[in-house]
Write an enzyme that holds these catalytic residues in place. Structure first.
Site, short mmCIF file in Angstrom:
data_model
loop_
_atom_site.label_atom_id
_atom_site.label_comp_id
_atom_site.label_asym_id
_atom_site.label_seq_id
_atom_site.Cartn_x
_atom_site.Cartn_y
_atom_site.Cartn_z
CE1 TYR A 1 10.75 2.06 -3.55
CE2 TYR A 1 10.79 -0.31 -3.18
CZ TYR A 1 10.98 0.78 -4.01
OH TYR A 1 11.41 0.58 -5.31
CG PHE B 1 0.92 -1.75 -9.65
CD1 PHE B 1 1.81 -0.71 -9.42
CD2 PHE B 1 0.18 -2.24 -8.59
CE1 PHE B 1 1.95 -0.15 -8.16
CE2 PHE B 1 0.32 -1.69 -7.31
CZ PHE B 1 1.21 -0.65 -7.10
#
Length: 409
Positions: free
Chosen positions: A123, A409
């Site tokens: 990322y 999450f």
């Protein structure tokens, strides 16, 4: 790219989620896990890449509020469920999903994006920096003793049903959220996450247990844990697996740690995640016997540099001009003047001389105060163009407590 990228329809969820499961090893989750993630899925924020009728890529986002230095709660997009089918790699699918997500976050007025990474190196090229770390440790309770603060003996501990105590635990969690950067205010439905405990994931441990800490009849802390029995020829060598421990004051926290370190037939306590400045380090008699290991936890990207830097406060006065590089979100590129202190901040475009030059990834890494601009400069990732600007900004961006993400999450 010949694939079609579109918003996920509820009728497509099962096929979409199966692609995600396959990308993460192909082991199907338990029915209760799948039910939870389906219920939490925000379909209007979820994307699927389709090659004809075949789903070949997934990406989603959750609507969260994130605590930033100064205690403000900032709306963020929690990027999640990102995968590309192995048969469709190197076709630009991931890049197209990242592009669409950031455009959508910007249109929604969210100045910050966050994620947890299965592979940290992925990322950075999309402008994310590592903004929070977590510590994992194993306390050897046969060799380590605890020194607890005054008032610990006044805390009453009570075993509680896991589901029945969920509301009390959520109330403690909610009170702690404003005090630590990186914590997420949980929306309705997320209180179910700590209750998911499929037998296949226990690795030989007990079902998840809960103990509440009380004072004057009020819940002031809790721990959720499991016990893993282990035996050798010489006797018991069981372990306590700590899933969560949160408390509103030092005595309550110490009482819970003391309990966990004295569970019968165990010889170690395994902490799966704690802040890097977790209080347990100050309670133990020998930190070397705890072998803490630190890893990345929360990756953060500034979607709108000006709005994001204005959303937090600064622990010392700062007046600095950044030259920001951001090839993936070019609207962030250029010079930004940040002025601020503990009361607030303003960050606007400027043509003034540059003080510090860096990419948006470095700003993301420093945003929550867990990574210093000085350390990034030492690695050659920040350039100081005005003497003294680096230390000034680094001190201002700091946080008195380490940022921490308590759950994924």
């Amino acid at each position: 790219m010949t694939t079609e990228l579109r918003v996920l329809e509820p009728t497509e969820w099962d096929r979409w989620y199966e692609v995600l499961e396959l990308a993460f090893g192909g082991v199907a989750e338990s029915p209760e896990e799948r039910e939870l993630w389906r219920d939490l899925t925000e379909f209007d924020r979820s994307l699927g890449a389709w090659d004809g009728d075949l789903c070949v890529g997934t990406a989603g986002a959750f609507s969260f509020r994130l605590t930033v230095p100064g205690g403000a709660s900032v709306p963020v997009g929690g990027v999640t469920m990102v995968s590309v089918a192995g048969t469709h790699r190197r076709r630009g699918i991931l890049t197209s999903m990242m592009r669409r997500q950031l455009d959508d976050l910007r249109a929604a007025g969210e100045s910050v994006a966050v994620l947890t990474a299965s592979e940290p190196e992925i990322y950075g090229r999309f402008g994310y920096g590592i903004a929070a770390y977590s510590a994992r440790t194993t306390i050897d309770t046969t060799r380590v003793r605890l020194s607890v603060p005054e008032g610990t003996d006044e805390v009453v501990l009570r075993r509680a049903d896991l589901a029945g105590s969920a509301a009390a635990c959520e109330a403690v969690y909610a009170q702690l959220v404003p005090g630590r950067p990186g914590m997420l205010a949980r929306r309705p439905g997320w209180e179910r996450l700590p209750l998911i405990d499929p037998p296949a994931d226990r690795e030989g441990s007990s079902p998840r247990l809960c103990v509440l800490a009380e004072r004057g009849g009020e819940v002031v802390g809790f721990t959720q844990y499991a016990i893993k029995p282990e035996w050798s020829y010489s006797g018991s060598e069981g372990a306590v697996l700590v899933h969560q421990l949160m408390a509103l004051d030092p005595a309550a926290e110490a009482a819970l740690w003391r309990f966990l370190c004295s569970v019968d037939l165990t010889s170690e306590v395994r902490i799966r995640s704690s802040p890097v400045d977790g209080a347990w380090q100050q309670l133990v008699s020998d930190v070397r016997r705890c072998a803490p290991t630190v890893r990345d936890a929360l990756h953060l990207r500034l979607v709108e540099v000006g709005a994001a830097l204005e959303a937090r406060t600064y622990q010392a006065p700062v007046d600095v001009v950044f030259e920001v590089a951001d090839a993936f979100c070019p609207w962030n590129e250029g010079r930004w003047r940040l002025t601020g202190d503990r009361k607030g901040a303003v960050c606007v475009r400027t043509s003034d001389p540059v003080d510090l030059a860096l990419s948006v990834g470095e700003l993301g890494a420093a945003y929550l105060g867990g990574t210093s601009l000085v350390s990034l400069a030492a690695a050659g990732r920040v350039r100081e163009l005005r003497e003294g600007a680096l230390v000034e900004a680094s001190v201002a961006f700091g946080s008195p407590v380490a940022p921490w993400l308590p759950h994924g999450f």
